[in-house]
Design an enzyme around this catalytic site. Structure first.
Site, PDB file in Angstrom:
ATOM      1  N   HIS A   1      -4.366  -5.065  -1.120  1.00 23.31           N
ATOM      2  CA  HIS A   1      -4.636  -3.819  -0.418  1.00 23.31           C
ATOM      3  C   HIS A   1      -3.295  -3.096  -0.312  1.00 23.31           C
ATOM      4  CE1 HIS A   1      -8.745  -4.531   1.744  1.00 23.31           C
ATOM      5  NE2 HIS A   1      -8.818  -4.542   0.428  1.00 23.31           N
TER       6      HIS A   1
ATOM      7  N   ASP B   1      -2.579  -7.639   2.163  1.00 27.84           N
ATOM      8  CA  ASP B   1      -2.536  -6.233   2.560  1.00 27.84           C
ATOM      9  C   ASP B   1      -1.101  -5.900   2.928  1.00 27.84           C
ATOM     10  OD1 ASP B   1      -2.544  -3.906   4.370  1.00 27.84           O
ATOM     11  OD2 ASP B   1      -4.721  -4.034   4.222  1.00 27.84           O
TER      12      ASP B   1
ATOM     13  N   ASP C   1      -5.678   0.842   0.706  1.00 24.49           N
ATOM     14  CA  ASP C   1      -6.133   0.789   2.100  1.00 24.49           C
ATOM     15  C   ASP C   1      -5.214   1.638   2.962  1.00 24.49           C
ATOM     16  OD1 ASP C   1      -7.247   0.250   4.508  1.00 24.49           O
ATOM     17  OD2 ASP C   1      -6.836  -1.901   4.516  1.00 24.49           O
TER      18      ASP C   1
ATOM     19  N   GLU D   1      -8.759 -12.077   4.128  1.00 20.07           N
ATOM     20  CA  GLU D   1      -7.615 -11.202   4.381  1.00 20.07           C
ATOM     21  C   GLU D   1      -6.989 -11.488   5.735  1.00 20.07           C
ATOM     22  OE1 GLU D   1      -6.677  -6.405   4.910  1.00 20.07           O
ATOM     23  OE2 GLU D   1      -8.651  -7.091   4.251  1.00 20.07           O
TER      24      GLU D   1
ATOM     25  N   LYS E   1      -3.836 -10.869   8.808  1.00 22.32           N
ATOM     26  CA  LYS E   1      -3.148  -9.763   9.465  1.00 22.32           C
ATOM     27  C   LYS E   1      -2.146 -10.333  10.459  1.00 22.32           C
ATOM     28  CE  LYS E   1      -4.021  -5.175  11.390  1.00 22.32           C
ATOM     29  NZ  LYS E   1      -5.064  -4.183  11.732  1.00 22.32           N
TER      30      LYS E   1
ATOM     31  N   ASP F   1      -0.880   2.410   7.899  1.00 21.96           N
ATOM     32  CA  ASP F   1      -1.721   2.838   6.778  1.00 21.96           C
ATOM     33  C   ASP F   1      -1.489   4.280   6.357  1.00 21.96           C
ATOM     34  OD1 ASP F   1      -3.209   0.412   6.252  1.00 21.96           O
ATOM     35  OD2 ASP F   1      -4.125   0.710   8.206  1.00 21.96           O
TER      36      ASP F   1
ATOM     37  N   ASP G   1       0.771  -1.662  10.986  1.00 19.43           N
ATOM     38  CA  ASP G   1      -0.310  -1.385  10.033  1.00 19.43           C
ATOM     39  C   ASP G   1      -0.758   0.064  10.173  1.00 19.43           C
ATOM     40  OD1 ASP G   1      -2.227  -1.912   8.067  1.00 19.43           O
ATOM     41  OD2 ASP G   1      -3.722  -2.520   9.540  1.00 19.43           O
TER      42      ASP G   1
ATOM     43  N   TRP H   1     -12.428  -9.501   6.360  1.00 20.82           N
ATOM     44  CA  TRP H   1     -11.373  -9.352   7.358  1.00 20.82           C
ATOM     45  C   TRP H   1     -12.018  -9.217   8.723  1.00 20.82           C
ATOM     46  CZ3 TRP H   1     -10.493  -5.347  10.857  1.00 20.82           C
ATOM     47  CH2 TRP H   1      -9.346  -5.501  11.637  1.00 20.82           C
TER      48      TRP H   1
ATOM     49  N   HIS I   1      -0.165  -5.622   6.581  1.00 20.42           N
ATOM     50  CA  HIS I   1      -0.543  -6.706   7.488  1.00 20.42           C
ATOM     51  C   HIS I   1       0.538  -7.754   7.673  1.00 20.42           C
ATOM     52  CE1 HIS I   1      -5.198  -6.069   7.393  1.00 20.42           C
ATOM     53  NE2 HIS I   1      -4.518  -4.985   7.721  1.00 20.42           N
TER      54      HIS I   1
END
Length: 412
Positions: free
Chosen positions: A280, A253, A320, A220, A222, A290, A288, A179, A256
């Site tokens: 992820h 992800d 993640d 990956e 985003k 997280d 994002d 990424w 993302h």
């Protein structure tokens, strides 16, 4: 309710709880190292914190050394049923040397491999394309400066070699996930050129064939990040096409994509075009962000898709998130167990009957059953799983998490 009673309740719907428990025990979750220290890493060289990577909070107890991080991980794994993996970023090297990113070698990570052997864990790996002076423009593999691109290409090559050696040493393929934070804060006039540079850089990084029994390359995407709000070079469409053409894994992800997108819905579409998928699992409250994953609809739907579409054998499940407002070890434990709980619920669904009703256009029966099964005693089956695996559940888990947090709270 006793486990035998719960077992009988599921059996009435044709679901074998023993088969579900056995299957769950064989599903490894790749737990991410960067939750334990707020994505700081252990490089002696310091750089920026760019690329949209930001942990929020200053809860006491952040791991400051590889040994402290490994101790926190050991405790966390002891609270999680089953055998799992560790996802390691390249900035988490363990060495007295001071290599730059384009100088890293397997020896700089050998202590992690020795530890993983002792713990019975697999390792996954990630080149680190952020938090470095040569990433301050938020451009790395797509940078217009050939010298900067060459620096990051070499970092990617070395990371890939390290991942292959990790896989060989541990006897399990190491997923090497790529990424990059590349993008533009304001609207670019030329989107094609940076994407062509990114593709050429990726090709150069992965030009040397590797044994897939040792390393599996993943890319990956985003949607956007801090400082790259207007354009992300490595978009979903870019990497989807790249993964199909080049035969890499595609990483999805959950943080993302646009917050209104259902990432679980992408699995079956992606699986028609790529051999294997990397997940992820995260919880994007806004973008994002997280957050620690909950046992919410997004996670339940993801697990349901994995089981219903028979994708568990083709999907590598990683986590993640990084939350520094709470105990970091508790975050690992809560998040990983919630992923397992979601998988257990999916494994306990009567998919045969549901699919039959759907194929017969009997949407009434489908809706009745999907609603009724929400009341089944999943918690009893989960408690049985934890008991068989020798880990705490319920109030005993809370006590253990608080006890460990108190023991590390004095770290400066």
């Amino acid at each position: 309710m006793s486990y035998d009673s719960a077992k009988a309740a599921f059996a009435d719907l044709g679901v074998d709880t023993e088969a579900a428990l056995n299957r769950l025990a064989d599903i490894p979750i790749s737990m991410h190292c960067w939750q334990g220290d707020d994505v700081v890493g252990f490089e002696q060289k310091t750089g920026s914190s760019g690329g949209g990577i930001q942990a929020t909070g200053n809860h006491p107890g952040r791991a400051r050394t590889p040994d402290e991080l490994r101790a926190d991980l050991e405790f966390s794994y002891s609270m999680i049923p089953g055998k799992h993996r560790l996802n390691l970023h390249a900035c988490y090297l363990d060495t007295d040397q001071n290599p730059d990113r384009d100088e890293i070698e397997f020896s700089h990570f050998a202590p992690w491999v020795d530890w993983a052997k002792d713990q019975g864990l697999g390792l996954d790996f990630n080149p680190t394309f952020f938090a470095h002076a040569k990433a301050d423009d938020n451009l790395t593999l797509s940078h217009p400066d050939q010298g900067i691109r060459d620096f990051w290409i070499e970092h990617g090559k070395r990371s890939r070699d390290i991942a292959a050696q990790m896989g060989a040493a541990l006897g399990t393929p190491c997923v090497n996930n790529i990424w990059v934070p590349d993008g533009y804060k304001d609207t670019p006039v030329d989107r094609m050129a940076p994407r062509q540079r990114l593709e050429n850089s990726l090709d150069a990084m992965m030009a040397t064939p590797q044994d897939k029994a040792q390393v599996l390359d993943a890319v990956e995407s985003k949607l956007f990040g801090i400082g790259v709000e207007a354009c992300t070079v490595g978009s979903h469409e870019f990497y989807m096409g790249y993964a199909i053409r080049k035969g890499t894994l595609l990483c999805l992800d959950m943080g993302h994509f646009h917050p209104t997108e259902n990432v679980a819905d992408k699995l079956s579409s992606v699986a028609l075009s790529v051999d294997e998928i990397l997940l992820h699992v995260s919880r994007p409250m806004r973008w994002d962000s997280d957050h620690v994953i909950l046992l919410d609809d997004a996670i339940l739907q993801m697990a349901q898709e994995l089981v219903s579409a028979d994708l568990l054998g083709r999907t590598h499940i990683g986590l993640d998130f990084f939350d520094a407002t709470i105990s970091r070890t508790a975050a690992w434990v809560i998040g990983t167990r919630n992923m397992q709980k979601a998988l257990l619920r999916a494994l306990l669904a009567p998919w045969g009957g549901l699919k039959s009703a759907e194929n017969n256009l009997d949407y009434t029966s489908r809706l009745v059953v999907t609603e009724e099964i929400k009341d089944l005693p999943y918690a009893t089956v989960w408690a049985e799983f934890c008991d068989r695996m020798g880990v705490a559940s319920g109030q005993a888990l809370v006590s253990d998490l608080h006890r460990y947090q108190a023991s590390v709270a004095g770290r400066g």
